[in-house]
Design a protein around this motif. Structure first.
Motif, short mmCIF file in Angstrom:
data_model
loop_
_atom_site.label_atom_id
_atom_site.label_comp_id
_atom_site.label_asym_id
_atom_site.label_seq_id
_atom_site.Cartn_x
_atom_site.Cartn_y
_atom_site.Cartn_z
N ALA A 13 5.62 -7.55 -7.70
CA ALA A 13 5.18 -6.19 -8.02
C ALA A 13 4.00 -6.17 -8.99
CB ALA A 13 6.34 -5.38 -8.59
N HIS A 14 3.52 -7.34 -9.40
CA HIS A 14 2.29 -7.40 -10.18
C HIS A 14 1.07 -7.04 -9.33
CE1 HIS A 14 3.90 -10.33 -13.52
NE2 HIS A 14 4.62 -9.23 -13.38
N ARG A 15 1.27 -6.93 -8.02
CA ARG A 15 0.17 -6.59 -7.12
C ARG A 15 0.49 -5.32 -6.34
NH1 ARG A 15 -4.50 -9.50 -8.34
NH2 ARG A 15 -3.85 -11.57 -9.05
N TYR A 16 -0.44 -4.39 -6.36
CA TYR A 16 -0.24 -3.10 -5.69
C TYR A 16 -0.72 -3.09 -4.23
CZ TYR A 16 1.22 -0.75 -9.97
OH TYR A 16 1.93 -0.36 -11.09
N PHE A 17 -1.36 -4.18 -3.82
CA PHE A 17 -1.79 -4.32 -2.42
C PHE A 17 -1.18 -5.61 -1.83
CE2 PHE A 17 -5.04 -1.67 -4.36
CZ PHE A 17 -5.26 -0.68 -3.40
N PRO A 18 0.15 -5.72 -1.83
CA PRO A 18 0.79 -6.94 -1.34
C PRO A 18 0.78 -6.99 0.19
CG PRO A 18 2.46 -5.31 -1.81
CD PRO A 18 1.13 -4.69 -2.22
N PRO A 19 0.96 -8.17 0.77
CA PRO A 19 1.03 -8.26 2.23
C PRO A 19 2.25 -7.57 2.81
CG PRO A 19 0.52 -10.41 1.26
CD PRO A 19 0.92 -9.51 0.14
N TYR A 20 3.35 -7.52 2.05
CA TYR A 20 4.57 -6.95 2.60
C TYR A 20 5.46 -6.37 1.50
CZ TYR A 20 6.69 -11.29 0.93
OH TYR A 20 7.11 -12.33 0.13
N LEU A 34 -5.55 -13.55 -15.58
CA LEU A 34 -6.37 -12.79 -14.65
C LEU A 34 -6.62 -13.63 -13.40
CD1 LEU A 34 -9.60 -10.80 -15.56
CD2 LEU A 34 -9.48 -12.21 -13.51
N SER A 35 -6.45 -13.00 -12.24
CA SER A 35 -6.73 -13.68 -10.97
C SER A 35 -7.06 -12.60 -9.94
CB SER A 35 -5.54 -14.51 -10.50
OG SER A 35 -5.83 -15.14 -9.27
N ASP A 36 -8.31 -12.57 -9.49
CA ASP A 36 -8.73 -11.52 -8.57
C ASP A 36 -8.29 -11.79 -7.14
OD1 ASP A 36 -9.99 -9.62 -10.23
OD2 ASP A 36 -11.75 -10.89 -10.43
N TYR A 37 -8.25 -10.72 -6.35
CA TYR A 37 -7.96 -10.85 -4.93
C TYR A 37 -8.99 -11.78 -4.29
CZ TYR A 37 -4.57 -7.04 -5.22
OH TYR A 37 -3.47 -6.27 -5.55
N GLY A 38 -8.53 -12.62 -3.39
CA GLY A 38 -9.40 -13.58 -2.73
C GLY A 38 -8.60 -14.79 -2.29
N PRO A 39 -9.25 -15.76 -1.67
CA PRO A 39 -8.54 -16.92 -1.11
C PRO A 39 -7.83 -17.77 -2.16
CG PRO A 39 -10.92 -17.24 -1.02
CD PRO A 39 -10.70 -15.81 -1.39
N ASN A 40 -8.24 -17.70 -3.42
CA ASN A 40 -7.63 -18.52 -4.46
C ASN A 40 -6.77 -17.70 -5.42
OD1 ASN A 40 -8.99 -20.91 -3.57
ND2 ASN A 40 -10.86 -20.15 -4.56
N ILE A 41 -6.29 -16.56 -4.96
CA ILE A 41 -5.53 -15.66 -5.82
C ILE A 41 -4.23 -16.28 -6.32
CG2 ILE A 41 -4.33 -14.62 -3.85
CD1 ILE A 41 -4.35 -11.96 -5.32
N GLU A 76 14.59 -7.21 5.78
CA GLU A 76 13.43 -7.50 6.62
C GLU A 76 12.13 -7.25 5.86
OE1 GLU A 76 13.77 -8.76 9.62
OE2 GLU A 76 15.96 -8.59 9.60
N LYS A 77 11.15 -8.12 6.09
CA LYS A 77 9.81 -7.90 5.54
C LYS A 77 9.10 -6.84 6.37
CE LYS A 77 8.90 -12.50 3.62
NZ LYS A 77 8.04 -13.71 3.71
N VAL A 78 8.46 -5.89 5.68
CA VAL A 78 7.64 -4.88 6.34
C VAL A 78 6.19 -5.15 5.91
CG1 VAL A 78 7.13 -2.43 6.58
CG2 VAL A 78 9.50 -3.20 6.32
N PHE A 79 5.38 -5.61 6.86
CA PHE A 79 4.00 -5.97 6.52
C PHE A 79 3.13 -4.72 6.43
CE2 PHE A 79 5.86 -9.87 7.99
CZ PHE A 79 5.32 -10.81 7.13
N LEU A 80 2.27 -4.70 5.42
CA LEU A 80 1.44 -3.53 5.14
C LEU A 80 0.07 -3.72 5.76
CD1 LEU A 80 2.38 -2.88 1.39
CD2 LEU A 80 3.54 -2.14 3.49
N LYS A 81 -0.37 -2.71 6.47
CA LYS A 81 -1.60 -2.75 7.24
C LYS A 81 -2.80 -3.14 6.38
CE LYS A 81 -4.51 0.09 10.27
NZ LYS A 81 -4.68 1.43 10.89
N GLY A 82 -3.48 -4.21 6.81
CA GLY A 82 -4.74 -4.61 6.19
C GLY A 82 -4.63 -5.44 4.93
N ASN A 83 -3.42 -5.64 4.41
CA ASN A 83 -3.27 -6.38 3.16
C ASN A 83 -3.00 -7.86 3.42
OD1 ASN A 83 -3.42 -3.85 2.05
ND2 ASN A 83 -1.44 -3.90 1.04
N ASP A 84 -3.81 -8.73 2.80
CA ASP A 84 -3.59 -10.17 2.93
C ASP A 84 -3.96 -10.92 1.65
OD1 ASP A 84 -6.32 -9.94 2.96
OD2 ASP A 84 -6.60 -10.76 4.98
N TYR A 85 -3.97 -10.21 0.51
CA TYR A 85 -4.38 -10.74 -0.79
C TYR A 85 -5.88 -10.99 -0.85
CZ TYR A 85 0.38 -11.19 -2.61
OH TYR A 85 1.65 -10.94 -3.07
#
Length: 480
Positions: free
Chosen positions: A162-169, A252-259, A175-184
């Motif tokens: 919950a430290h992230r407001y745009f999580p993948p699911y 601090l760690s921004d959204y991106g491939p190395n998040i 059951e996991k519910v995947f959120l549209k467009g979110n992939d970190y």
């Protein structure tokens, strides 16, 4: 004869249906809304000056506002544990924030044998749901919300996620519910909006039968982030942003491939975004109240609003700027008043009088006996709480706590006691052989500025005895 029997059967069924409906309507729906890291001073009805919270203010105008209510602890998981179990942190099973294992999702599980507030409602015939942040045990553990008296769960099971407001699911039950467009990397779907939809859907689906909705919002816990929408535009550029949350910073760690998903995103306008987050929380509360009106069930619904601990200073949050503690000492993780004093508002049409203020000293562990009294359930197990129903109804038989107790085994070890207007605090218990005892008179020193311990040895001794007697050993949270 056949027609006559059919008519009798129909009449009998109709009477049964009417009786069932009457019984359902006699039991009030209950919605318990829990904000996350919201300071008592973050609401305009408690003194916030830099922005308004009109929908929450309306709750206070329509019901009762408590001025001396306390959260269960100074951080997330133990505070929720005291609420769910009705036991203070010397007794409840979760007393700190502890992960269940390295690289594993979820926190250690709370005790599955305790009667919870979910159980109280279930045993009274209610449908129960939890929507938001759980943090008390992963899926299929004894701490899973579905094993703690809840029929449905939607949201973050793991408070670290919950430290992230745009999580993948998010999780819906098991059951996991995947959120549209979110992939970190991409940020499309704002998770609190989806949790709000699930909350409103639960209310709608259960409008004809008694329900309990536990709504532990994530807002305004860090990360400090918001969609750049109309709510954000209201505050964009409004405040001086002299404390941006940016590199270099070790959390601090921004959204991106190395998040690192457990950390927080950078934020150059944290003041504007924090005000946006609290405002969005206020909007969600307004939507819940509007839904009750729309469904015609507002008059038979008790709505409670509070927060899990004092304001935080992580991720760019700045409680000093917003006076989030309303002048009280300390913030999240502190057992001073600013870390545990919480807003508490209750609205119950035709039961709770409008515009009432109460100075009754109360805490999270009072909710289980309060709910049990409301629904008429006697099997509630052990509790450290007292029912607040007399205060809600305005009667004169409110039982008072002889004292209040908190312990926090992390941050060096901390304990606190409230005894009447006296407040005792000890820090660094695990670090020092003789830690300093601090004693304050809240009647004339709510900011806890003048230590009176040396002048009041008898009160100090009484509080030390309470601290010793109210602590039960916990293998998971060892403490003196």
């Amino acid at each position: 004869m056949k027609i006559l029997l059919q008519m009798i059967a129909i009449a009998t069924l109709s009477v049964a249906n009417v009786t069932t409906q009457a019984q359902s309507k006699s039991k009030p729906n209950v919605i318990y809304i829990l904000a996350d890291d919201l300071g008592i001073g973050d609401l305009s009805c408690y003194g916030q000056k830099k922005f308004d919270t009109p929908n929450i203010d309306k709750l206070a105008a329509r019901g009762i506002k408590f001025t001396q209510h306390y959260s269960g602890s100074a951080v997330c998981a133990p505070s929720r544990s005291t609420l769910i179990t009705g036991q203070h942190t010397g007794h409840t099973s979760i007393r700190g924030n502890v992960e269940r294992g390295e690289d594993l999702e979820g926190q250690v599980a709370m005790d599955g044998s305790v009667v919870t507030i979910g159980d109280v409602f279930k045993n009274a015939g209610y449908t129960t749901g939890a929507f938001g942040k759980w943090g008390l045990g992963f899926i299929d553990s004894e701490g899973d919300p579905l094993n703690q008296g809840f029929d449905e769960f939607y949201g973050y099971n793991c408070q670290r996620k919950a430290h992230r407001y745009f999580p993948p699911y998010l999780w819906h039950n098991k059951e996991k519910v995947f959120l549209k467009g979110n992939d970190y990397i991409q940020k499309v779907t704002y998770a609190p909006d989806e949790i709000q939809k699930a909350t409103l859907d639960f209310i709608t689906k259960n409008k004809k039968k008694p329900f309990f909705a536990y709504v532990p919002f994530v807002l305004p816990h860090a990360e400090i982030i918001s969609p750049e929408d109309a709510v954000f535009n209201k505050f964009k550029g409004k405040f001086k942003e002299d404390k941006p949350f940016k590199l270099p910073h070790n959390y601090l760690s921004d959204y991106g491939p190395n998040i690192d998903e457990t950390k927080y995103a950078s934020q150059l306008a944290p003041h504007a975004v924090y005000a946006t987050m609290v405002t969005r929380l206020d909007i969600y509360v307004g939507e819940i109240m509007a839904k009750l009106d729309e469904l015609g069930i507002a008059d038979n619904t008790l709505v409670i609003f509070t927060s899990d601990n004092g304001p935080a200073n992580e991720g760019g949050a700045d409680p000093d700027f917003f006076n989030g503690t309303a002048g009280l000492r300390g913030v999240k993780r502190d057992l001073y008043e600013g870390g545990i004093r919480a807003p508490f508002i209750a609205v119950w049409p035709n039961k709770i009088k409008a515009g009432i203020t109460s100075d009754v000293i109360s805490a999270f562990w009072d909710m289980k006996p309060t709910f049990a009294a409301i629904v008429g359930e006697k099997k509630i197990g052990v509790t450290d709480g007292v029912s607040l129903l007399p205060t809600f109804l305005g009667t004169k038989d409110q039982k008072q706590h002889p004292y209040m107790y908190w312990e926090f085994p992390q941050a060096g070890g901390r304990k606190a006691v409230r005894l009447g207007n006296w407040k005792g605090v000890i820090y660094d218990i695990a670090k020092k052989d003789k830690p300093e005892f601090e004693l304050y008179n809240l009647a004339n020193d709510q900011a806890e500025t003048k230590n009176l311990a040396k002048d009041n040895p008898k009160i100090v001794d009484e509080m030390l005895a309470i601290m010793k007697n109210e602590h039960t050993d916990s293998p998971l949270f060892p403490f003196k």
